[in-house]
Scaffold this motif. Structure first.
Motif, PDB file in Angstrom:
ATOM      1  N   PHE A   1      40.114  -6.828 -11.708  1.00 17.68           N
ATOM      2  CA  PHE A   1      39.264  -7.906 -12.179  1.00 17.68           C
ATOM      3  C   PHE A   1      39.443  -9.126 -11.286  1.00 17.68           C
ATOM      4  O   PHE A   1      40.475  -9.278 -10.611  1.00 17.68           O
ATOM      5  CB  PHE A   1      39.599  -8.285 -13.632  1.00 17.68           C
ATOM      6  N   SER A   2      38.440  -9.988 -11.290  1.00 17.47           N
ATOM      7  CA  SER A   2      38.496 -11.262 -10.573  1.00 17.47           C
ATOM      8  C   SER A   2      37.671 -12.266 -11.347  1.00 17.47           C
ATOM      9  O   SER A   2      36.838 -11.902 -12.179  1.00 17.47           O
ATOM     10  CB  SER A   2      37.958 -11.119  -9.143  1.00 17.47           C
ATOM     11  N   ILE A   3      37.927 -13.537 -11.056  1.00 17.57           N
ATOM     12  CA  ILE A   3      37.182 -14.605 -11.718  1.00 17.57           C
ATOM     13  C   ILE A   3      36.777 -15.617 -10.667  1.00 17.57           C
ATOM     14  O   ILE A   3      37.502 -15.846  -9.684  1.00 17.57           O
ATOM     15  CB  ILE A   3      38.013 -15.257 -12.847  1.00 17.57           C
ATOM     16  N   ALA A   4      35.602 -16.196 -10.845  1.00 18.93           N
ATOM     17  CA  ALA A   4      35.071 -17.193  -9.918  1.00 18.93           C
ATOM     18  C   ALA A   4      34.486 -18.328 -10.736  1.00 18.93           C
ATOM     19  O   ALA A   4      34.009 -18.140 -11.853  1.00 18.93           O
ATOM     20  CB  ALA A   4      33.998 -16.590  -9.013  1.00 18.93           C
ATOM     21  N   THR A   5      34.550 -19.526 -10.155  1.00 16.01           N
ATOM     22  CA  THR A   5      34.020 -20.716 -10.805  1.00 16.01           C
ATOM     23  C   THR A   5      32.613 -20.971 -10.296  1.00 16.01           C
ATOM     24  O   THR A   5      32.386 -21.073  -9.082  1.00 16.01           O
ATOM     25  CB  THR A   5      34.911 -21.927 -10.524  1.00 16.01           C
ATOM     26  N   HIS A   6      31.680 -21.068 -11.231  1.00 15.21           N
ATOM     27  CA  HIS A   6      30.273 -21.297 -10.860  1.00 15.21           C
ATOM     28  C   HIS A   6      29.632 -22.204 -11.892  1.00 15.21           C
ATOM     29  O   HIS A   6      29.562 -21.850 -13.068  1.00 15.21           O
ATOM     30  CB  HIS A   6      29.500 -19.974 -10.799  1.00 15.21           C
ATOM     31  N   GLN A   7      29.227 -23.410 -11.417  1.00  8.77           N
ATOM     32  CA  GLN A   7      28.561 -24.386 -12.272  1.00  8.77           C
ATOM     33  C   GLN A   7      29.370 -24.670 -13.530  1.00  8.77           C
ATOM     34  O   GLN A   7      28.845 -24.709 -14.643  1.00  8.77           O
ATOM     35  CB  GLN A   7      27.150 -23.904 -12.641  1.00  8.77           C
ATOM     36  N   GLY A   8      30.668 -24.846 -13.335  1.00  5.21           N
ATOM     37  CA  GLY A   8      31.531 -25.219 -14.439  1.00  5.21           C
ATOM     38  C   GLY A   8      31.950 -24.076 -15.335  1.00  5.21           C
ATOM     39  O   GLY A   8      32.652 -24.295 -16.309  1.00  5.21           O
ATOM     40  N   LYS A   9      31.534 -22.863 -15.033  1.00  2.00           N
ATOM     41  CA  LYS A   9      31.866 -21.721 -15.866  1.00  2.00           C
ATOM     42  C   LYS A   9      32.667 -20.722 -15.053  1.00  2.00           C
ATOM     43  O   LYS A   9      32.533 -20.632 -13.832  1.00  2.00           O
ATOM     44  CB  LYS A   9      30.612 -21.054 -16.413  1.00  2.00           C
ATOM     45  N   GLY A  10      33.501 -19.963 -15.772  1.00  2.00           N
ATOM     46  CA  GLY A  10      34.284 -18.917 -15.140  1.00  2.00           C
ATOM     47  C   GLY A  10      33.602 -17.573 -15.287  1.00  2.00           C
ATOM     48  O   GLY A  10      33.407 -17.107 -16.408  1.00  2.00           O
ATOM     49  N   ILE A  11      33.228 -16.973 -14.159  1.00  2.00           N
ATOM     50  CA  ILE A  11      32.533 -15.690 -14.166  1.00  2.00           C
ATOM     51  C   ILE A  11      33.573 -14.599 -13.941  1.00  2.00           C
ATOM     52  O   ILE A  11      34.126 -14.467 -12.856  1.00  2.00           O
ATOM     53  CB  ILE A  11      31.447 -15.637 -13.072  1.00  2.00           C
ATOM     54  N   LEU A  12      33.846 -13.813 -14.990  1.00  2.00           N
ATOM     55  CA  LEU A  12      34.819 -12.729 -14.920  1.00  2.00           C
ATOM     56  C   LEU A  12      34.095 -11.476 -14.448  1.00  2.00           C
ATOM     57  O   LEU A  12      33.105 -11.049 -15.079  1.00  2.00           O
ATOM     58  CB  LEU A  12      35.465 -12.491 -16.287  1.00  2.00           C
ATOM     59  N   ARG A  13      34.546 -10.895 -13.352  1.00  2.00           N
ATOM     60  CA  ARG A  13      33.880  -9.747 -12.748  1.00  2.00           C
ATOM     61  C   ARG A  13      34.805  -8.545 -12.711  1.00  2.00           C
ATOM     62  O   ARG A  13      36.021  -8.681 -12.603  1.00  2.00           O
ATOM     63  CB  ARG A  13      33.422 -10.055 -11.317  1.00  2.00           C
ATOM     64  N   LEU A  14      34.178  -7.377 -12.781  1.00  2.00           N
ATOM     65  CA  LEU A  14      34.869  -6.110 -12.586  1.00  2.00           C
ATOM     66  C   LEU A  14      34.747  -5.739 -11.122  1.00  2.00           C
ATOM     67  O   LEU A  14      33.633  -5.651 -10.580  1.00  2.00           O
ATOM     68  CB  LEU A  14      34.245  -5.024 -13.475  1.00  2.00           C
ATOM     69  N   GLN A  15      35.888  -5.506 -10.459  1.00  2.00           N
ATOM     70  CA  GLN A  15      35.891  -5.229  -9.029  1.00  2.00           C
ATOM     71  C   GLN A  15      35.904  -3.736  -8.724  1.00  2.00           C
ATOM     72  O   GLN A  15      35.328  -3.306  -7.724  1.00  2.00           O
ATOM     73  CB  GLN A  15      37.107  -5.880  -8.363  1.00  2.00           C
ATOM     74  N   LYS A  16      36.513  -2.928  -9.554  1.00  2.00           N
ATOM     75  CA  LYS A  16      36.654  -1.498  -9.318  1.00  2.00           C
ATOM     76  C   LYS A  16      36.245  -0.755 -10.583  1.00  2.00           C
ATOM     77  O   LYS A  16      36.278  -1.305 -11.680  1.00  2.00           O
ATOM     78  CB  LYS A  16      38.110  -1.154  -8.952  1.00  2.00           C
ATOM     79  N   GLU A  17      35.843   0.501 -10.404  1.00  2.00           N
ATOM     80  CA  GLU A  17      35.471   1.309 -11.555  1.00  2.00           C
ATOM     81  C   GLU A  17      36.691   1.602 -12.412  1.00  2.00           C
ATOM     82  O   GLU A  17      37.809   1.806 -11.898  1.00  2.00           O
ATOM     83  CB  GLU A  17      34.831   2.626 -11.094  1.00  2.00           C
ATOM     84  N   LEU A  18      36.454   1.654 -13.717  1.00  2.00           N
ATOM     85  CA  LEU A  18      37.540   1.914 -14.667  1.00  2.00           C
ATOM     86  C   LEU A  18      37.620   3.397 -14.958  1.00  2.00           C
ATOM     87  O   LEU A  18      36.604   4.110 -14.944  1.00  2.00           O
ATOM     88  CB  LEU A  18      37.292   1.138 -15.956  1.00  2.00           C
ATOM     89  N   ASP A  19      38.812   3.834 -15.245  1.00  2.00           N
ATOM     90  CA  ASP A  19      39.062   5.236 -15.580  1.00  2.00           C
ATOM     91  C   ASP A  19      39.840   5.268 -16.886  1.00  2.00           C
ATOM     92  O   ASP A  19      40.976   4.765 -16.952  1.00  2.00           O
ATOM     93  CB  ASP A  19      39.831   5.927 -14.458  1.00  2.00           C
ATOM     94  N   TYR A  20      39.208   5.827 -17.908  1.00  2.00           N
ATOM     95  CA  TYR A  20      39.846   5.846 -19.223  1.00  2.00           C
ATOM     96  C   TYR A  20      41.138   6.647 -19.177  1.00  2.00           C
ATOM     97  O   TYR A  20      42.117   6.305 -19.845  1.00  2.00           O
ATOM     98  CB  TYR A  20      38.868   6.446 -20.240  1.00  2.00           C
ATOM     99  N   GLU A  21      41.148   7.710 -18.385  1.00  2.00           N
ATOM    100  CA  GLU A  21      42.350   8.556 -18.346  1.00  2.00           C
ATOM    101  C   GLU A  21      43.510   7.855 -17.616  1.00  2.00           C
ATOM    102  O   GLU A  21      44.671   8.111 -17.902  1.00  2.00           O
ATOM    103  CB  GLU A  21      42.033   9.872 -17.652  1.00  2.00           C
TER     104      GLU A  21
END
Length: 1983
Positions: free
Chosen positions: A220-240
């Motif tokens: 995960f990563s987060i970026a600041t944009h127009q006063g808000k924190g945009i939380l992003r998924l960087q890699k695909e998740l694997d439930y297993e």
């Protein structure tokens, strides 16, 4: 809030001197006598104070010219409380001590003011500053001295701005703290967080950072944009890999100095398992057994499946596919019986074995399923047999038919549809074996097979064919029996009824071999000619009843109608030459009779038809009409008139004997005609004047102005023959009677008198004299007038009308003449128009008297300027007016002229009489002239008046004699008006707490008098007056004291305005002031905090409580809006914003949360002030507790899959454990559980032992040996609450089995014989074997294989090891081996030992079908109705025959099904043909007007599976043999047997072979794919007609009336000349109807009136000028046009059909002269030109921009009167589109010449040869016989010699035959002049004979021929060279021809007249009759 300002200067303010209270006190005690002296004292003191205040000047703030004091401070704790923040200064002009203060408000509490000296004060901070609570404070400072009064002070705005410090930590807004993300999601935005910092600037800006507690920082990563924190998924998740992530988000402000503040947010990310795995079976019992008599509902087996996704574990639903005997529980997977079982029922089972397909479907709760949601498995259920059936026939009665003489072994056809020719006994073994036989036995028929097991399809067939004779017997009856072999007592029977079918073996025989008939010529339609009859001894349709008469052939066969049933021959189409005896008198016909409804045997007879003569020719006149001339009073015509008619019938008979008679005419009794000779004579003399003037035939001259000198007499003479019926013809006869001048003019009166006034102007009419002439025509009856004497140049007369008038410039006034003459005597004569001595005249006398008139105007005297005072009394005399008149008898009258009077106001503005009637104030005496006041004057309305005085002489003789003068009057002022306010009342509003001096309203008044100085004063309630101040001079009202809305909502008072007049006048006006409220009070809740309790099952909308709040303000400021904190309510509650009602918003769950602490807010002015920060609020807490309910079912945990145990499981060993729980309170009965087995425990095999309230165990209660299988136990769990919640769970227990059963074949049966054709292709599926195994699992998994045999037959086949499908591996050869015996082995996969069984099969190789089914007719005709519903009409096509014979060694083989397919003609998909029923229907709606006929080609084939065999595909199937059994195709190899070849010769065709491109013959034997696109292809008509497998179906679409008539044009134009004859049909309006027959019959009607436009000479046309033929649309002339008539007609025509459908068009008809026509000469036949004339007319009209009307089309006539049939003359005229005028011929020629380039292509296309005037005005040339005659003789001799040479040259050419043929067909000279032969580069002239080439001096012999290419063809490609016939001729003739033509041209040039008016063609055509070659030569030049 205080209502008065408070003093801040040690109590030494003026607040203690409250004069307001003193005044109120005085008013309260005013009625007491004791206080009268006190009242006087108070008044004195008040007066002194007011004087003092009025003399004091206000103080001022010292702020250096600034309008506002602005101060900036850091918020606390930077700025501490008590800090000195500002020093105030002020000054007073009176040097009075000053007191500084502040107006009390919410913001004023932040400061404290201390007065330090007389003109200064210090401001201290009184409270802490917090920018986040309030960032600015607006304070009003006050300044006053000790004399300015308590309520009057100076104010100053003070603005305190709070600056920020970094004292707030970033705070996250509500966010989603738990997030679920599906595994495999693409990288992207997960969520958005926002943290707010109450600080501003960099202190309030937030930056976001991310921490992952487990160290996975790359996911995960987060970026600041127009006063808000945009939380992003960087890699695909694997439930297993990982299913949970804990994230921490940091929000840090951007403080650049000082401490940095940080906020924290925790987010839990859950990885959601996706549904990417299908369900899977974990427990399946492959085979189960059940008795046939088991009761309904018996459990058979159980299957179990689970979800493949472990993280989801969706429930599974079970289902059976298409089964009526068994069902499955969708939840438990238990299969049980649904109905009573019957092993003998054959549906979905073989030998009692039922294969069930079970599906397990995952019940997904989302739409994101990526894997299949359904899996399938198969189980087999074997039903044990019980012997309970007897052999049974499918029907109780069988009805069959067979042809007589049918061959042995021919199967009988069952008549009834869907006959069940089957007998069955489904018992096993010998119980199901039975024998078939007939009773009583007979030698005609037999039944096969004789022995059958279980089920057999039996067949009845012919045993002895020789005994079948339809003539001996027609029906046979017997009974068939089926009896069991072991038990003869078990049997059944069926009755058989066989009908013998007759065959067509006799031919029709006509009653006569030759039929003689006769018919009258011109017989009508449906006239019967003869009746033919034939008989046939066969029965039914094969006999006489089925005979159809057809194929009527002969010369007139197409005109006759043959009834196919009765044989009656009648006329279908009458008319024409076929039934005209004079052309053909005898016809020969043949007719055919065919039995079997036109499909069987045929015979032919001959018919001879004689045409009988009738009288069908009427007498005809050689002329269209006859004319003659008769002078008035004469007894004979100028020339005798004899009529003659001829009859084409036979001379000497009554049919040709002609007699004459006059049949019509107004004067027919005045004439006689000889009935034999036709001589017409008058009976007596005629008087021209007594004849009726028929204006329709008048030929008046517009220039003469009188009637015509000739009058017409119309007669109609009829010539009739003596035949029967009598025929006659009529012809019009016109007799012109000419007038003679024999009457003199006659005046109406001999004496005329008239008196006229002296001022009569010149040119005025005096009187009219009238004379008439009794003659009947012009000029004899034209009268001319003259003044002979007495005019004295004063009078003139109109020579035509006789009107006497005053001469121009003449004056009749006697006073202006010397002799004062007043009487004139005139002598007038009238003359007629006779010529010479025949002219006659008459005289009359006219007296004219002159009368005097009064014409002198009156004169006004002098009028002075006057002054009068307004309001002068009524009746006062103002002035007396005087006027004089020079006339002796003048009558003078005075009056005011309102139009010239005017009044002006004080300002000089013009006063309109409509605004103020100032004229109504005065009155003038009309006789005396005195001016008086009759109404009071108002100076304010008018001050200056100018009166227009007029005097008129009423005795004036002519016109009005008027004089006018002006009288000026000034009106003086009086003070008589009160001041007037501008408004009737004043209404204004002001907000409370407004500052002193604020403007409220400005009242203004005005005075119309000159005393305009106005003063104002307040009147009314003193309390209200004390709050405001009025300026007495300007009327401005301002705030004087504080106004509070809560005390005074409105202020009502009056203002008085007084003027400066003496005495003064005043007026009052009311003033209404509305005090507007301000939001200065906070809301408040009523009551304190409360606790509430509700049930957790309370539904949404349940009312919890009602909260109340109030606000002292009014309106929106006092309106309360309730809000609730959404975080505290968590969305479970809601509050009504208006009523405060607190209700449940969402479903409550005590188990999730058992109490809520709600925060309620009350806001005022929320709607309009919340966003602007102008709302106030209050808070309140509400506590809500939830009561528990038993609303959660128990949760049970069981083993996820089937519990596997063996059949040797011990009783004391646990089978499974059960664990339960309940979300309700475990301390109450709601959370305690009870377990029990409720279903599935068959025979009590298992028991349940409960350990405690939440646990239990399952044990076996008895031994499980031999009880293997799947068991499903239903565990019922219930809690102890009320009502109890019950949950049913399934526990699956699997008891394992051992392999002890071998596979058993279910199908096919042992020793089954399979028949396949020998041409079966490799890979053909033969059958599918199926074997079942009673074991389970792998023990029941069956595989298949072939066992080797000694003959190696197993090598010819292969079997699929998994499915048991048997395929052909090698090609079959029936001649080599007809029978193959193979063995299939079925073996299971059991361990450790595999078990198996065998199946023996016999493969019989069957011979192929050699012949295709064939049609016995070539063509079929059917009818369908257009626009009928698809499928509503059904037509069955005839059957085919098949020449194939069944083989004797294969008696069980039955005939094949024949299917029909449309192979061509149905590309558009209009039709549908059912392949099996052979029924043809319509598949798309038909429209006869689009397509009227269809031709379909239908193929009959036994390949019913090949329904795609259509069109192009069939083209490639010519050499392909179709296998109807297997649906495969075998290419017709060389030497193979071609079924098409053997089938195509069944029908006789005209041609047996097909002609290819090069004349070669292509048959079916030589056909290959290369011929597909040539004429020998399958789609060629000759191929289809000779192919007996294909029949041609002709479909005729029957018409309905669905189309209205349509005119071919919306506008029709035509023209008629003035020479046209009465009754002429000169044009036709034409409409078409797409329908046919009666539906297409059109009627034409003229609608409305016929309008005439620009017409001249048509005044006497009384009746309709045109008639419209209702049947043909022809327009007929209904009047007699005459020269001089002009104009055009237009009218509307209507066309309708028999159903009333209609169309309209406009018709324009133009009148023209004969010389306005233009003639075009075309090298076309008349029929060719008529077919293209519309296009020519439209194109010519578009190019010339004119209307083109076609007048006539006829064969071309040469100048000598001969007819040239190769050319056509077209007569037309052109009309200007703008004004509808007709072009002259010269204008047309110029118009064509100007568009010559555009018309070039059109003229070439239509071969235009000449364009000229229709009537050539030729001049007569003198007899130039000498030189011209010599040249002409020489030319003829030369041309004759040239012709002989040419013929000799052609005869000498060996290959000249074809060229001679071309020369005979086309023009030999190729359309070129002689000069053009050598000068080929000479430019060609475009258009013949336009004005471009008709000028003087142009010689057409030098013009190049017009390039007509009508004769060119492929054969004229070689037009040059020495071998060309044309060039050889021209080469010999050119030299001499040029010399001849040059000499001829020179001769013609000697005469200018000939050169001007004639062309070379005309001269040669007139002067020579023998030079035909030269004439032909010159025809192709431009003339």
């Amino acid at each position: 809030m205080c209502n008065e300002p408070q003093s801040q200067s040690n109590g030494h303010g003026i607040g203690s001197m409250d004069y307001k209270k003193v005044r109120l006190k005085g008013l309260r005690h005013r009625s007491s006598p004791r206080h009268i002296s006190s009242l006087h004292l108070q008044v004195i003191i008040l007066t002194a104070l007011i004087s003092l205040v009025a003399s004091n000047r206000p103080p001022r703030f010292a702020i250096d010219g600034q309008s506002e004091i602005v101060l900036r401070l850091k918020e606390s704790p930077e700025t501490k409380v008590g800090t000195l923040i500002y020093t105030l200064k002020g000054y007073d002009p009176d040097n009075d001590p000053l007191t500084f203060g502040k107006r009390n408000s919410h913001d004023s509490e932040i400061i404290r003011i201390e007065n330090t000296s007389g003109n200064e004060a210090k401001i201290f901070l009184a409270k802490e500053l917090d920018r986040e609570l309030q960032d600015e404070y607006a304070i009003v400072l006050t300044l006053t001295d000790s004399h300015y009064s308590d309520h009057n002070y100076v104010t100053q705005s003070f603005l305190l701005l709070v600056e920020d410090i970094n004292d707030n930590v970033p705070t996250f807004l509500p966010y989603q703290n738990a997030i679920e993300i599906p595994e495999g999601s693409a990288p992207g935005v997960v969520t958005t967080l926002e943290a707010t910092d109450a600080d501003e600037g960099a202190y309030g800006q937030v930056v976001y950072y991310l921490q992952e507690l487990d160290g996975d920082n790359e996911v995960f990563s987060i970026a600041t944009h127009q006063g808000k924190g945009i939380l992003r998924l960087q890699k695909e998740l694997d439930y297993e890999r990982k299913s949970l992530y804990q994230l921490r988000v940091l929000a840090i402000d951007r403080a650049n100095q000082g401490p940095v503040n940080t906020g924290t947010a925790a987010i839990l990310v859950k990885v959601k398992d996706l549904e990417d795995q299908p369900p899977e079976f974990v427990e399946v019992q492959a085979v189960a057994r059940i008795a046939e008599d088991a009761p309904v509902g018996t459990k058979v087996l159980r299957v179990r499946a689970i979800d493949g996704d472990r993280g989801i574990n969706n429930p599974i639903a079970y289902a059976l596919e298409a089964n009526d005997l068994f069902d499955i529980d969708p939840h438990t997977g238990i299969v049980h019986t649904l109905t009573e079982l019957d092993r003998e029922e054959q549906s979905d089972q073989v030998n009692g074995a039922h294969i069930l397909r079970i599906t397990a479907t995952e019940l997904s709760k989302s739409n994101t399923q990526m894997a299949p949601t359904t899996v399938r498995t198969e189980v087999t259920i074997i039903v044990s047999d019980v012997n309970d059936e007897i052999p049974t026939f499918g029907e109780t009665v069988y009805r069959c038919e067979v042809n007589e003489n049918a061959q042995t072994n021919t199967p009988l056809n069952f008549i009834d549809e869907e006959v069940q020719n089957v007998v069955f006994d489904h018992d096993e073994g010998n119980n199901g074996t039975f024998r078939l036989f007939l009773d009583p036995p007979n030698d005609l028929f037999e039944i096969v097979p004789e022995l059958a097991v279980n089920e057999a399809n039996f067949m009845l067939r012919v045993k002895n064919s020789k005994s079948l004779d339809f003539e001996q017997f027609t029906e046979v009856n017997f009974t068939i029996f089926a009896r069991e072999v072991d038990e003869p007592s078990r049997w059944s029977s069926a009755h058989v009824q066989i009908f013998i079918r007759d065959q067509n073996d006799n031919f029709p025989e006509f009653s006569q071999t030759i039929y003689n008939a006769s018919v009258l010529e011109n017989s009508e339609q449906d006239t019967i000619i003869t009746h033919v009859q034939a008989v046939d001894v066969d029965s039914g349709d094969y006999g006489t009843m089925g005979i159809r008469y057809t194929n009527l052939r002969g010369g007139i066969a197409h005109l006759l109608n043959l009834n196919p049933i009765t044989g009656v021959i009648s006329i279908k189409q009458s008319g024409g030459t076929a039934f005209d005896r004079e052309i053909i008198s005898r016809h020969y016909l043949t007719v055919e009779a065919i039995d079997s409804a036109g499909q069987g045997n045929r015979n032919t007879a001959q018919i001879i038809v004689d045409i009988l003569d009738v009288n069908d020719n009427a007498p005809t006149f050689p002329q269209r009409q006859y004319e003659t001339k008769l002078l008035e009073n004469q007894a004979e015509f100028e020339t005798p008139l004899q009529l003659e008619a001829r009859d084409a019938d036979l001379n000497g008979t009554e049919n040709s004997q002609v007699t004459y008679e006059i049949v019509e005419g107004m004067y027919r009794s005045n004439f006689s005609i000889d009935p034999q000779s036709g001589l017409l004579r008058p009976v007596h003399r005629f008087d021209f004047e007594e004849l009726v003037d028929r204006s329709s035939r008048s030929r008046s001259d517009p220039q003469a102005g009188g009637s015509s000198s000739i009058r017409e007499i119309d007669l109609l003479v009829r010539a009739r023959d003596s035949g029967i019926p009598m025929l006659s013809t009529v012809v019009p006869v016109l007799i012109y009677v000419q007038d003679v001048n024999d009457n003199a003019p006659i005046f109406q009166r001999s004496f005329y008198a008239k008196t006229v006034p002296e001022d009569l102007p010149g040119g005025s009419s005096v009187l009219q004299v009238t004379a008439v002439d009794g003659d009947g025509s012009s000029p004899n009856n034209v009268v001319v007038y003259r003044i002979q004497t007495g005019a004295s140049d004063k009078f003139i007369i109109n020579s035509e009308t006789g009107v006497i008038s005053v001469a121009q410039g003449a004056n009749l006034d006697p006073d202006l003449t010397d002799s004062k003459r007043s009487l004139y005597t005139l002598s007038v004569i009238a003359l007629d128009g006779g010529l010479g001595n025949s002219q006659l005249m008459t005289t009359c006398t006219v007296n004219i008297s002159i009368q005097d008139v009064n014409n002198k105007p009156p004169v006004l005297g002098e009028m002075p300027a006057l002054k009068i005072v307004e309001n002068t009394p009524v009746g006062t005399l103002v002035h007396r007016i005087r006027a004089t008149d020079l006339d002796q008898q003048a009558i003078l009258r005075y009056k005011l002229n309102p139009e010239h009077c005017e009044g002006r106001s004080e300002e000089g503005a013009l006063v309109k009489s409509s605004e103020y009637d100032f004229l109504g104030a005065f009155e003038v005496d009309p006789i005396e002239g005195s001016l008086k006041v009759i109404k009071l004057m108002d100076r304010e309305r008018v001050e200056h008046i100018k009166l227009a005085i007029t005097v008129e002489d009423l005795a004036a003789a002519k016109g009005r004699q008027i004089a006018e003068g002006f009288l000026s009057i000034q009106v003086l002022d009086e003070n008589d008006n009160n001041p007037k306010f501008r408004l009737p009342f004043y209404r204004q509003s002001i907000t409370e707490n407004s500052i002193n001096g604020a403007m409220i309203v400005n009242v203004l008044a005005s005075d119309v008098d000159k005393n305009r100085t106005i003063t104002y004063a307040l009147e009314g309630n003193p309390t209200y007056r004390s709050l405001m101040h009025l300026d007495s001079q300007t009327g401005e009202i301002v705030v004087a004291s504080k106004i509070d809305h809560e005390q005074h909502q409105w202020l009502n008072f009056s203002v008085r305005a007084t003027d400066s007049g003496v005495p003064s006048r005043s007026s009052l006006v009311d003033v209404y002031i509305t005090v507007l409220d301000e939001n200065d009070n906070n809301p408040y809740f009523v009551g304190g905090s409360k606790n509430y309790t509700i049930s957790e099952n309370a539904p949404p909308g349940t009312r919890v409580a009602t909260l109340q709040a109030g606000d002292a303000d009014s309106g929106d400021f006092g309106k309360i809006t309730f809000l609730m904190d959404r975080i505290s309510s968590q969305g479970k509650f809601t509050i009504d914003a208006d009523t405060g009602v607190l209700t449940v918003a969402d479903r409550l769950d005590r188990e999730s949360k058992d109490s809520y602490n709600l925060v309620i807010e009350a806001w005022d002015n929320y709607q309009f002030g919340f966003l602007a920060g102008e709302s106030r609020n209050a808070f309140k807490q509400v506590f809500i507790s939830l009561m528990d309910e038993n609303d959660n079912p128990p949760e049970v945990s069981l083993p996820g899959s089937c519990v596997l145990i063996t059949e040797y499981h011990e009783l004391h060993e646990r089978v499974a454990s059960i664990v339960g729980k309940d979300a309700d309170d475990p301390t109450t009965p709601n959370g305690r559980l009870d377990f029990a087995i409720t279903q599935g425990n068959t025979d009590g095999m298992f028991e349940l032992r409960q350990l405690d309230a939440w646990n239990a165990q399952i044990f076996a209660s008895k031994s499980l040996r031999n009880r293997f299988g799947n068991y499903s136990l239903t565990i019922t769990t219930r809690d102890l609450g009320l009502p109890a919640n019950i949950v049913h769970s399934t526990l699956d227990i699997c008891v394992s089995d051992f392999n002890d059963h071998a596979p058993v074949f279910v199908r096919p049966l042992h020793n089954t014989t399979v028949r396949i054709p020998e041409n079966a292709t490799i890979g053909t599926l033969i059958l599918q074997a199926y074997a079942s195994d009673a074991d389970m699992g792998q023990n029941a998994l069956v595989r298949y294989r072939l066992k080797p045999d000694p003959l190696g037959s197993y090598k010819m086949f292969e079997v699929n090891g998994n499915t048991g499908e048997l395929f052909l591996r090698e090609p079959l050869n029936r001649e080599k081996q007809k029978i193959h015996e193979i063995r299939i082995e079925a073996y299971d996969q059991g361990l450790p030992t595999s078990l198996s069984s065998d199946l023996d099969l016999t493969i019989y190789v069957r011979n192929v079908n050699d012949y295709e089914p064939q049609f016995i007719v070539n063509e079929i005709s059917v009818n369908f109705t257009e626009h009928s519903d698809p499928g509503s009409e059904r037509i069955k096509l005839p059957d085919t025959i098949d020449k194939d014979q069944l083989e004797l060694d294969d008696p069980n083989e039955t005939p094949n099904q024949v299917c029909y397919f449309i192979v061509n003609g149905n590309e558009a998909g209009y039709f549908r043909l059912d392949p099996e029923s052979h029924i043809l229907t319509v598949d798309r709606e038909l429209d006869r007007e689009v397509v009227a006929n269809f031709t379909l080609y239908v193929r009959a084939t036994e390949n019913c599976g090949n329904d795609s065999l259509t069109g192009v595909e069939k083209r490639r199937r010519m050499g392909i043999e179709i296998n109807n059994r297997l649906g495969g195709f075998l290419h017709n190899q060389q030497g193979g047997y071609d079924r098409f070849k053997h089938s195509r010769q069944l029908r006789s065709t005209e041609t047996n072979e097909y002609e290819g491109e090069d004349g070669e013959l292509a048959s079916y034997e030589t056909y290959d794919g290369s011929q597909e696109d040539h004429s020998a292809g399958l789609d060629a008509p000759t191929h289809r007609e000779s192919d007996s497998t294909v029949v041609k179906v002709k479909v005729r679409v029957l018409d309905i009336n669905d189309n209205p008539p349509r005119f071919r044009s919306k506008i029709f134009t035509g023209g008629i000349t003035t020479n046209a004859d009465f009754g002429l049909k000169f044009m036709r309006v034409e409409a078409t109807d797409a329908d046919e027959g009666e539906y297409g019959k059109i009627g034409y009607y003229q609608v409305g009136e016929i309008r005439q436009t620009l017409s001249e000479g048509l005044e006497n046309v009384r009746k309709a000028p045109f008639l419209l033929d209702p049947e043909t649309g022809e327009v007929q002339l209904n009047f007699d046009p005459q020269k001089g008539m002009k104009g055009y007609f237009d009218f509307v025509v209507l066309a309708n059909d028999t159903s009333g459908m209609r169309d309209v068009a406009h018709v324009f008809i133009y009148l023209l002269r004969e010389d306005q026509k233009v003639r075009f000469v075309f090298r076309l036949q008349p029929d060719e030109l008529r077919s293209r004339v519309d296009s020519f007319r439209d194109t010519l009209g578009n190019i010339t921009e004119s209307i083109v009307n076609i007048d006539e089309i006829k064969v071309h006539e040469n100048k000598d009167g001969s007819v040239d049939k190769t050319k056509t003359d077209l007569y037309m005229h052109l009309v200007e589109r703008e004004d509808n005028s007709i072009y002259e011929v010269s204008e047309v020629l110029k118009l064509i010449d100007s568009h010559i380039e555009s018309l070039d292509g059109l003229f070439k296309e239509l071969n235009v040869l000449d364009t000229q005037a229709a009537e050539a005005q030729l001049l007569t040339a003198g007899p130039v016989r000498g030189p011209l005659f010599v040249w002409l003789v020489f030319t003829n001799l030369f041309l004759a010699t040239l012709l002989v040479v040419t013929i000799a040259l052609c005869a000498s050419q060996r290959n000249g035959y074809r060229r001679q043929l071309r020369a005979a067909k086309v023009n030999i000279f190729r359309g070129h002049s002689s000069m053009s032969l050598q000068h080929t580069q000479e430019p060609a002239t475009r258009v013949p004979n336009t004005n471009k080439h008709s000028v003087q001096g142009s010689n057409p012999i030098w013009l190049k021929g017009y390039d007509n290419e009508w004769f060119k063809s492929e054969e004229t490609g070689s037009i040059g060279g020495h071998d060309s016939l044309d060039d050889n001729f021209l080469a010999v003739a050119t030299q001499d021809m040029q010399e001849t033509l040059k000499g001829t041209a020179k001769l013609f040039n000697n005469s200018n007249d000939l050169n001007r008016h004639f062309n070379l063609y005309n001269q040669i055509d007139k002067l020579t009759n023998n030079a035909q070659i030269l004439a032909r030569k010159l025809e192709t030049t431009e003339l």
